[in-house]
Design a protein around this motif. Structure first.
Motif, mmCIF file in Angstrom:
data_model
loop_
_atom_site.group_PDB
_atom_site.id
_atom_site.type_symbol
_atom_site.label_atom_id
_atom_site.label_comp_id
_atom_site.label_asym_id
_atom_site.label_seq_id
_atom_site.Cartn_x
_atom_site.Cartn_y
_atom_site.Cartn_z
ATOM 1 N N ALA A 105 -2.542 75.396 22.653
ATOM 2 C CA ALA A 105 -2.330 74.267 23.708
ATOM 3 C C ALA A 105 -3.562 74.043 24.443
ATOM 4 N N ASP A 106 -4.769 74.253 23.936
ATOM 5 C CA ASP A 106 -6.019 73.884 24.264
ATOM 6 C C ASP A 106 -6.424 72.599 23.480
ATOM 7 N N ALA A 161 5.617 77.231 18.047
ATOM 8 C CA ALA A 161 5.762 77.815 19.406
ATOM 9 C C ALA A 161 4.109 77.437 19.780
ATOM 10 N N GLY A 162 3.134 77.220 19.068
ATOM 11 C CA GLY A 162 1.878 76.741 19.620
ATOM 12 C C GLY A 162 1.940 75.440 19.637
ATOM 13 N N LEU A 163 2.659 74.432 18.639
ATOM 14 C CA LEU A 163 2.938 73.047 19.105
ATOM 15 C C LEU A 163 3.738 72.837 20.058
ATOM 16 N N ARG A 167 2.203 70.147 23.295
ATOM 17 C CA ARG A 167 2.999 69.208 23.789
ATOM 18 C C ARG A 167 3.305 69.356 25.201
ATOM 19 N N ALA A 168 3.597 70.667 25.564
ATOM 20 C CA ALA A 168 3.746 70.756 27.169
ATOM 21 C C ALA A 168 2.453 70.593 27.842
ATOM 22 N N ALA A 169 1.341 70.995 27.218
ATOM 23 C CA ALA A 169 -0.020 70.876 27.987
ATOM 24 C C ALA A 169 -0.648 69.417 27.907
ATOM 25 N N ASP A 170 0.210 68.456 27.196
ATOM 26 C CA ASP A 170 -0.233 67.315 26.902
ATOM 27 C C ASP A 170 -1.707 67.175 26.373
ATOM 28 N N ALA A 171 -2.067 68.034 25.321
ATOM 29 C CA ALA A 171 -3.230 68.167 24.904
ATOM 30 C C ALA A 171 -3.473 67.351 23.644
ATOM 31 N N GLY A 172 -2.569 66.494 23.164
ATOM 32 C CA GLY A 172 -2.732 65.601 22.295
ATOM 33 C C GLY A 172 -2.462 66.279 20.789
ATOM 34 N N GLY A 173 -2.659 65.466 19.891
ATOM 35 C CA GLY A 173 -2.560 65.750 18.426
ATOM 36 C C GLY A 173 -3.720 66.754 17.820
ATOM 37 N N LEU A 174 -3.472 67.240 16.486
ATOM 38 C CA LEU A 174 -4.438 68.086 16.196
ATOM 39 C C LEU A 174 -3.945 68.030 14.332
ATOM 40 N N ALA A 175 -4.703 68.722 13.444
ATOM 41 C CA ALA A 175 -4.513 68.752 12.029
ATOM 42 C C ALA A 175 -4.055 70.185 11.953
ATOM 43 N N VAL A 176 -3.203 70.286 11.024
ATOM 44 C CA VAL A 176 -2.653 71.736 10.481
ATOM 45 C C VAL A 176 -2.806 71.722 8.809
ATOM 46 N N MET A 177 -3.582 72.435 8.464
ATOM 47 C CA MET A 177 -4.225 72.442 7.003
ATOM 48 C C MET A 177 -3.899 73.377 6.406
ATOM 49 N N TRP A 207 7.901 64.824 18.004
ATOM 50 C CA TRP A 207 6.421 64.801 18.662
ATOM 51 C C TRP A 207 5.463 65.362 17.435
ATOM 52 N N ILE A 208 5.838 66.313 16.878
ATOM 53 C CA ILE A 208 5.094 66.824 16.040
ATOM 54 C C ILE A 208 4.895 65.600 14.672
ATOM 55 N N THR A 209 5.871 64.899 14.497
ATOM 56 C CA THR A 209 5.742 63.834 13.493
ATOM 57 C C THR A 209 4.646 62.850 13.964
#
Length: 456
Positions: A105-106, A161-163, A167-177, A207-209
């Motif tokens: 969420a950070d 759960a983390g994503l 989303r709730a924190a409005d922290a923007g996207g990231l990469a899951v690799m 949202w994840i997409t």
């Protein structure tokens, strides 16, 4: 002897911007090493890892006691080169779900990497989430009631759960690799995460997409298991008490395809390659390096060897490795692969006398690994009306190894044990790898012949 912590070694502590799931020796020899090597100013590092064990505490507690510090020893025929690794900032057991979710969420966290093995994605052969898998059932039940305080059992459950928190924190996207040895592992990761998210909350899946990317990778660095003898050697060489050092080879490779919406370390500084099409590089590694490893794991143990170096020194085994590579090379023709040089480099790496890469360790989960290694080579051969003896022999060695009657070290052990007890165990075990190959009379006949030779 000096205790190993950030006070005694005056180590700079980078901010946590990377999270890893599947804390083990390979992660510490590969992703953490690349990240540390990529820092522009080692005195003021910008990228730190928080890494979590896959299913238990694992080595996380020992690493936590050392503030995440450990020794990475690069071992070649010329000697050992120890290096203090400082880019792992936090280490946590699997059950620390709260911290995992907090980190995702950070907004400062930019990338999540994974080494959870193929079984950890809980997908069917059609890349659909196996919603009947006990871990998935349990995690969906936990998250549907809004709870994330207790342990989550699956990688998909923890990531979603983390994503959801991100989303709730409005922290923007990231990469899951993913950094697992899987073809198109980005697609695998995406299917697992989105499958879980759709089952939990379709709006979250949307949202994840829109915000999360799933880069694909091809990774390579031989990392043998740490032994008590090695721990003692590191203490003598460095004068530091390190409970969890890692030994690895000089060679390292990381090929990456994909985008990073929240940024990433400059891994190319450490030699990582960013490519537009990773598929040919994946196949080269899976079919040649990993394929040879699986063949040596089973044939080598059948012939009384315990390490890769011992196995490749056996002329009979090397002959079958070369045949496997011949099969694969017919279908590895993309520009830039340089198969001849790659094969030569592999032989040098396998023969490294100071890397003790245990065949028994490599042989674990063969029911899954051979599906990704020997099976695709043989199926590609059959699609071209060829019959690859090298790939067929590798499968036969796996079957012959299982037919010895010992305990099966495999996440599919129950299924494979049932196949071994079948009236026709060779066919049943081949079918456990691939039903089409088991239904091919030419393939089945050849593998029967090889199994008979190997079990005399």
């Amino acid at each position: 002897m000096t205790a190993l912590n950030r006070t005694t070694v005056s180590s700079p502590t980078p901010p946590v911007r990377l999270v890893h799931l599947g804390l083990g020796a390979f992660h510490r020899a590969h992703q953490v090493w690349y990240t540390q090597q990529a820092e522009a100013d080692p005195e003021h590092p910008e990228w730190g890892y928080a890494s979590f064990a896959g299913r238990s505490a694992g080595i996380s507690l020992e690493l936590a006691a050392q503030d995440g510090l450990y020794t990475l020893v690069t071992r070649s025929g010329d000697g050992d080169s120890p290096e203090l690794m400082t880019s792992l900032v936090e280490s946590h057991p699997a059950e620390n779900t709260a911290r995992f979710i907090e980190l995702l969420a950070d907004a400062n966290v930019a990338v999540v990497t994974l080494t959870v093995t193929e079984a950890g994605y809980h997908l069917t052969e059609d890349l659909e989430l196996n919603t009947q898998a006990p871990d998935i059932v349990a995690d969906l039940a936990t998250l549907r009631v809004g709870s994330s305080d207790g342990p989550l059992l699956s990688a998909a459950g923890r990531l979603v759960a983390g994503l959801r928190a991100r989303r709730a924190a409005d922290a923007g996207g990231l990469a899951v690799m993913s950094c697992d040895n899987l073809s198109d592992n980005g697609t695998t990761t995406r299917a697992s995460v989105l499958g879980f998210a759709r089952a939990l909350d379709p709006e979250l899946a949307e949202w994840i997409t829109a915000h999360v990317t799933f880069p694909s990778t091809s990774i390579d660095r031989i990392t043998p298991a740490t032994t008590e003898e090695f721990v003692a050697e590191v203490a003598r060489a460095t004068g530091r008490e390190d409970a969890v050092p890692v030994v690895t080879e000089p060679f390292a490779s990381w090929v990456i395809e994909g985008s990073f919406p929240a940024g990433r370390p400059a891994w190319e500084r450490a030699g990582a390659q960013f490519v537009a099409d990773i598929a040919p590089f994946e196949r080269r590694k899976l079919w040649l390096l990993n394929g040879a490893h699986s063949l040596m794991a089973y044939l080598g143990q059948l012939r009384g060897h315990t390490t890769v170096a011992e196995a490749i020194a056996d002329r009979e085994i090397r002959h079958h490795v070369e045949l496997l590579w011949d099969d694969a090379a017919e279908h590895l023709t993309a520009p830039g692969l340089d198969i001849t040089a790659y094969r030569r480099a592999l032989l040098d790496r396998f023969a490294n006398p100071r890397i003790r890469h245990n065949l028994a360790q490599i042989g674990i989960d063969g029911g899954t690994k051979q599906r990704m290694r020997a099976v695709p080579i043989l199926k590609t051969q059959r699609a071209n009306n060829l019959l690859g003896h090298g790939a067929a022999y590798s499968i036969a060695a796996w079957i012959a190894f299982l037919l010895r009657g010992e305990d099966i070290a495999d996440t599919r052990a129950a299924e494979l044990l049932a196949a071994r007890r079948a009236d026709d165990p060779v066919r049943a075990l081949l079918a456990a790898l691939d039903h089409d190959l088991a239904a091919d009379p030419h393939v089945l006949s050849l593998i029967r012949t090889f199994v008979t030779e190997l079990t005399r």
